[in-house]
Motif scaffolding. Structure first.
Motif, PDB file in Angstrom:
ATOM      1  N   ILE A 166       0.792  -1.233   0.021  1.00 55.21           N
ATOM      2  CA  ILE A 166       0.102  -0.004   0.011  1.00 55.21           C
ATOM      3  C   ILE A 166       0.811   1.317  -0.025  1.00 55.21           C
ATOM      4  O   ILE A 166       1.853   1.384   0.771  1.00 55.21           O
ATOM      5  CB  ILE A 166      -0.865   0.106   1.240  1.00 55.21           C
ATOM      6  CG1 ILE A 166      -1.637  -1.139   1.322  1.00 55.21           C
ATOM      7  CG2 ILE A 166      -1.924   1.380   1.122  1.00 55.21           C
ATOM      8  CD1 ILE A 166      -2.527  -1.206   2.589  1.00 55.21           C
ATOM      9  N   PHE A 167       0.521   2.151  -0.954  1.00 59.19           N
ATOM     10  CA  PHE A 167       1.306   3.502  -1.161  1.00 59.19           C
ATOM     11  C   PHE A 167       0.534   4.423  -1.343  1.00 59.19           C
ATOM     12  O   PHE A 167      -0.227   4.714  -2.237  1.00 59.19           O
ATOM     13  CB  PHE A 167       2.334   3.319  -2.322  1.00 59.19           C
ATOM     14  CG  PHE A 167       3.327   1.986  -2.135  1.00 59.19           C
ATOM     15  CD1 PHE A 167       4.450   2.101  -1.473  1.00 59.19           C
ATOM     16  CD2 PHE A 167       2.956   0.939  -2.801  1.00 59.19           C
ATOM     17  CE1 PHE A 167       5.302   1.008  -1.333  1.00 59.19           C
ATOM     18  CE2 PHE A 167       3.785  -0.313  -2.732  1.00 59.19           C
ATOM     19  CZ  PHE A 167       5.049  -0.050  -1.831  1.00 59.19           C
ATOM     20  N   ALA A 168       0.345   5.614  -0.109  1.00 62.67           N
ATOM     21  CA  ALA A 168      -0.250   6.576  -0.415  1.00 62.67           C
ATOM     22  C   ALA A 168       0.685   7.807  -1.185  1.00 62.67           C
ATOM     23  O   ALA A 168       1.753   8.010  -0.843  1.00 62.67           O
ATOM     24  CB  ALA A 168      -0.465   7.295   1.017  1.00 62.67           C
ATOM     25  N   LEU A 169       0.092   8.319  -2.140  1.00 61.71           N
ATOM     26  CA  LEU A 169       0.835   9.161  -3.118  1.00 61.71           C
ATOM     27  C   LEU A 169       0.542  10.621  -2.419  1.00 61.71           C
ATOM     28  O   LEU A 169      -0.388  11.281  -2.719  1.00 61.71           O
ATOM     29  CB  LEU A 169       0.295   9.222  -4.444  1.00 61.71           C
ATOM     30  CG  LEU A 169       0.169   7.858  -4.901  1.00 61.71           C
ATOM     31  CD1 LEU A 169      -0.216   7.946  -6.576  1.00 61.71           C
ATOM     32  CD2 LEU A 169       1.727   6.921  -5.082  1.00 61.71           C
ATOM     33  N   VAL A 170       1.740  11.037  -1.526  1.00 57.05           N
ATOM     34  CA  VAL A 170       1.708  12.158  -0.811  1.00 57.05           C
ATOM     35  C   VAL A 170       2.559  13.333  -1.371  1.00 57.05           C
ATOM     36  O   VAL A 170       2.731  14.484  -1.124  1.00 57.05           O
ATOM     37  CB  VAL A 170       1.485  11.952   0.448  1.00 57.05           C
ATOM     38  CG1 VAL A 170       0.339  11.194   0.983  1.00 57.05           C
ATOM     39  CG2 VAL A 170       2.877  11.420   1.185  1.00 57.05           C
ATOM     40  N   ASP A 171       3.590  12.720  -2.331  1.00 53.94           N
ATOM     41  CA  ASP A 171       4.610  13.621  -2.561  1.00 53.94           C
ATOM     42  C   ASP A 171       5.355  13.308  -3.957  1.00 53.94           C
ATOM     43  O   ASP A 171       4.860  12.170  -4.506  1.00 53.94           O
ATOM     44  CB  ASP A 171       5.901  13.975  -1.737  1.00 53.94           C
ATOM     45  CG  ASP A 171       6.672  12.572  -1.174  1.00 53.94           C
ATOM     46  OD1 ASP A 171       6.673  11.693  -2.064  1.00 53.94           O
ATOM     47  OD2 ASP A 171       7.307  12.580  -0.277  1.00 53.94           O
ATOM     48  N   ASP A 172       6.199  14.067  -4.357  1.00 53.69           N
ATOM     49  CA  ASP A 172       6.753  13.614  -6.051  1.00 53.69           C
ATOM     50  C   ASP A 172       7.397  12.284  -5.869  1.00 53.69           C
ATOM     51  O   ASP A 172       7.272  11.641  -6.977  1.00 53.69           O
ATOM     52  CB  ASP A 172       7.388  14.866  -6.487  1.00 53.69           C
ATOM     53  CG  ASP A 172       6.897  16.147  -6.642  1.00 53.69           C
ATOM     54  OD1 ASP A 172       5.548  15.957  -6.831  1.00 53.69           O
ATOM     55  OD2 ASP A 172       7.521  17.327  -6.441  1.00 53.69           O
ATOM     56  N   ARG A 173       8.104  12.170  -4.851  1.00 52.65           N
ATOM     57  CA  ARG A 173       9.006  10.852  -4.872  1.00 52.65           C
ATOM     58  C   ARG A 173       7.816   9.572  -4.948  1.00 52.65           C
ATOM     59  O   ARG A 173       8.202   8.528  -5.665  1.00 52.65           O
ATOM     60  CB  ARG A 173       9.443  10.557  -3.361  1.00 52.65           C
ATOM     61  CG  ARG A 173      10.685  11.459  -3.292  1.00 52.65           C
ATOM     62  CD  ARG A 173      11.451  11.083  -1.978  1.00 52.65           C
ATOM     63  NE  ARG A 173      10.449  11.372  -0.787  1.00 52.65           N
ATOM     64  CZ  ARG A 173      10.982  11.112   0.415  1.00 52.65           C
ATOM     65  NH1 ARG A 173      11.900  10.393   0.806  1.00 52.65           N
ATOM     66  NH2 ARG A 173       9.862  11.396   1.205  1.00 52.65           N
ATOM     67  N   ASP A 174       6.657   9.824  -4.195  1.00 53.08           N
ATOM     68  CA  ASP A 174       5.723   8.662  -4.292  1.00 53.08           C
ATOM     69  C   ASP A 174       5.246   8.438  -5.577  1.00 53.08           C
ATOM     70  O   ASP A 174       4.917   7.459  -6.114  1.00 53.08           O
ATOM     71  CB  ASP A 174       4.759   8.858  -3.286  1.00 53.08           C
ATOM     72  CG  ASP A 174       5.092   9.010  -1.957  1.00 53.08           C
ATOM     73  OD1 ASP A 174       6.002   8.471  -1.532  1.00 53.08           O
ATOM     74  OD2 ASP A 174       4.477   9.766  -1.271  1.00 53.08           O
ATOM     75  N   ARG A 175       5.021   9.648  -6.310  1.00 52.70           N
ATOM     76  CA  ARG A 175       4.295   9.526  -7.846  1.00 52.70           C
ATOM     77  C   ARG A 175       5.444   9.010  -8.555  1.00 52.70           C
ATOM     78  O   ARG A 175       4.982   8.364  -9.653  1.00 52.70           O
ATOM     79  CB  ARG A 175       3.820  10.977  -8.126  1.00 52.70           C
ATOM     80  CG  ARG A 175       2.623  11.429  -7.085  1.00 52.70           C
ATOM     81  CD  ARG A 175       2.196  12.839  -7.326  1.00 52.70           C
ATOM     82  NE  ARG A 175       1.238  13.277  -6.455  1.00 52.70           N
ATOM     83  CZ  ARG A 175       1.635  13.960  -5.390  1.00 52.70           C
ATOM     84  NH1 ARG A 175       2.736  14.356  -5.143  1.00 52.70           N
ATOM     85  NH2 ARG A 175       0.698  14.334  -4.778  1.00 52.70           N
ATOM     86  N   ALA A 176       6.561   9.435  -8.533  1.00 57.40           N
ATOM     87  CA  ALA A 176       7.716   8.974  -9.166  1.00 57.40           C
ATOM     88  C   ALA A 176       7.691   7.412  -9.312  1.00 57.40           C
ATOM     89  O   ALA A 176       7.751   6.526 -10.433  1.00 57.40           O
ATOM     90  CB  ALA A 176       8.734   9.392  -9.000  1.00 57.40           C
ATOM     91  N   TYR A 177       7.471   6.734  -7.982  1.00 58.84           N
ATOM     92  CA  TYR A 177       7.706   5.454  -7.831  1.00 58.84           C
ATOM     93  C   TYR A 177       6.555   4.628  -8.004  1.00 58.84           C
ATOM     94  O   TYR A 177       6.720   3.571  -8.721  1.00 58.84           O
ATOM     95  CB  TYR A 177       8.121   5.183  -6.414  1.00 58.84           C
ATOM     96  CG  TYR A 177       9.726   5.518  -5.908  1.00 58.84           C
ATOM     97  CD1 TYR A 177      10.790   5.251  -6.949  1.00 58.84           C
ATOM     98  CD2 TYR A 177      10.047   6.035  -5.029  1.00 58.84           C
ATOM     99  CE1 TYR A 177      12.311   5.586  -6.451  1.00 58.84           C
ATOM    100  CE2 TYR A 177      11.296   6.507  -4.485  1.00 58.84           C
ATOM    101  CZ  TYR A 177      12.422   6.228  -5.419  1.00 58.84           C
ATOM    102  OH  TYR A 177      13.690   6.605  -5.111  1.00 58.84           O
TER     103      TYR A 177
END
Length: 256
Positions: A166-177
Motif C-alpha cells: 500500500i502506497f499513499a501518493l503524498v509527494d513527488d517521490r511517491d508519484r515517481a515510484y
C-alpha cells in the motif's frame, strides 16, 4: 530447511530474551532461485512424500516440543539427577506456543493451520485460483480457517494477518515510484505447475486509497495487516511509506 528441535531451542531462548514478545511466522517456504534447496541443508523427503509433507512433519515436532513435550530418553546414570520421564527441549518459554503463525498459501492449508492451533498468516499470493478477485478468495480462506478453528475446539481466539503493498501518493517521490493511476489489478500465473493468484498493489492519493481499501474483504476479515515495503529503496523512504499510511489512511479506516 530447519531442524525442528534446534529451532525450538532458538525460539524459546529468543522469546525469553524478548520478554514473551516473539511472534514467530513459519511455513514450508516458497520457490526461490535454488532448486530443491532443502537438500543443501541435509533434508530429503522420504520416498513417496513431498517437501510440503516434510515441512509439516517438522512443524508438528516443533510445536510439540515448544509446548514442553518430552522426546529424549534420559541417561540412567547422569552426572546430575534428571526429572522422571522423557526430557524436553530447554529453555522453555511459556505462552510461545500461542504465538506461532503459519504462512498458508491455500484454503486447505489454512484449515490445516487451524487444526494445528497456529495463527494464520496469509500473504499477497495464493497458490490456487477460482476466478474470483484475490481479496475475496483470501476472505474465504480466512472464513475456512476460523470455522476449522472452532471445529477443533481450541480454547483461545486465533489471530489472522494479511499482507498488502500500500502506497499513499503524498509527494513527488511517491508519484515517481508508484504513480500508476490507481488501476492495479490481480495477476494470475503458474507456480509449481499450479495456477496461482497474486493480489494487487494499492497506490493512489489517500482519499482514493481509503475507498479502495474499504472494499478489500480480506483486510476486513483479518485482525492484523502487514505492510510489505520496497526495502531496496532504503530505510528513510520506507519509514516515509509507513508514516504516510499511519497519518493519511489508517485513521479513516479505524486501523490501530
Amino acid at each position: 530447511m530447519e531442524n525442528p528441535l534446534y529451532m525450538a531451542e532458538d525460539a524459546g531462548a529468543a522469546d525469553l530474551i524478548a520478554g514473551g514478545r516473539l511472534q514467530l511466522g513459519i511455513s514450508r517456504g516458497s520457490p526461490e532461485q535454488v532448486l530443491e534447496g532443502y537438500k543443501y541443508f541435509g533434508y530429503v523427503p522420504p520416498e513417496g512424500s513431498t517437501d510440503a509433507d516434510m515441512a509439516r512433519q517438522h512443524t508438528e515436532v516443533f510445536l510439540r516440543v515448544i509446548e514442553g513435550g518430552g522426546f529424549a530418553r534420559p541417561n540412567p546414570r547422569p552426572m546430575f539427577p534428571n526429572p522422571p520421564g522423557l526430557l524436553p527441549i530447554e529453555p522453555q518459554s511459556p505462552g510461545l506456543r500461542d504465538r506461532i503463525w503459519w504462512g498458508a498459501g491455500t484454503r486447505a492449508t489454512a484449515e490445516w493451520t487451524a487444526q494445528q492451533g497456529m495463527n494464520l498468516m496469509s500473504s499477497t499470493l495464493l497458490t490456487e485460483d477460482t476466478g474470483v478477485p484475490f481479496h475475496q478468495l483470501q476472505a474465504e480462506q480466512i472464513h475456512r480457517f476460523r470455522k476449522a478453528w472452532a471445529d477443533a475446539g481450541h480454547p483461545h481466539e486465533p489471530r489472522v494477518s494479511v499482507s498488502r503493498s500500500i502506497f499513499a501518493l503524498v509527494d513527488d517521490r511517491d508519484r515517481a515510484y508508484f504513480g500508476r493511476g490507481g488501476d492495479e489489478s490481480d495477476q494470475v500465473g503458474v507456480i509449481d505447475n499450479s495456477v496461482a493468484r497474486f493480489g494487487r498493489s494499492y497506490a493512489d492519493e489517500p482519499d482514493k486509497l481509503i475507498e479502495q481499501l474499504r472494499e478489500d474483504e480480506a483486510i476486513a476479515a483479518a485482525d492484523t495487516l502487514l505492510l510489505t515495503v520496497p526495502n531496496q529503496l532504503g530505510v528513510e523512504y520506507n519509514a516515509h511509506v509507513i508514516e504516510s499510511i499511519l497519518t493519511h489512511v489508517a485513521p479513516a479506516l479505524g486501523w490501530r
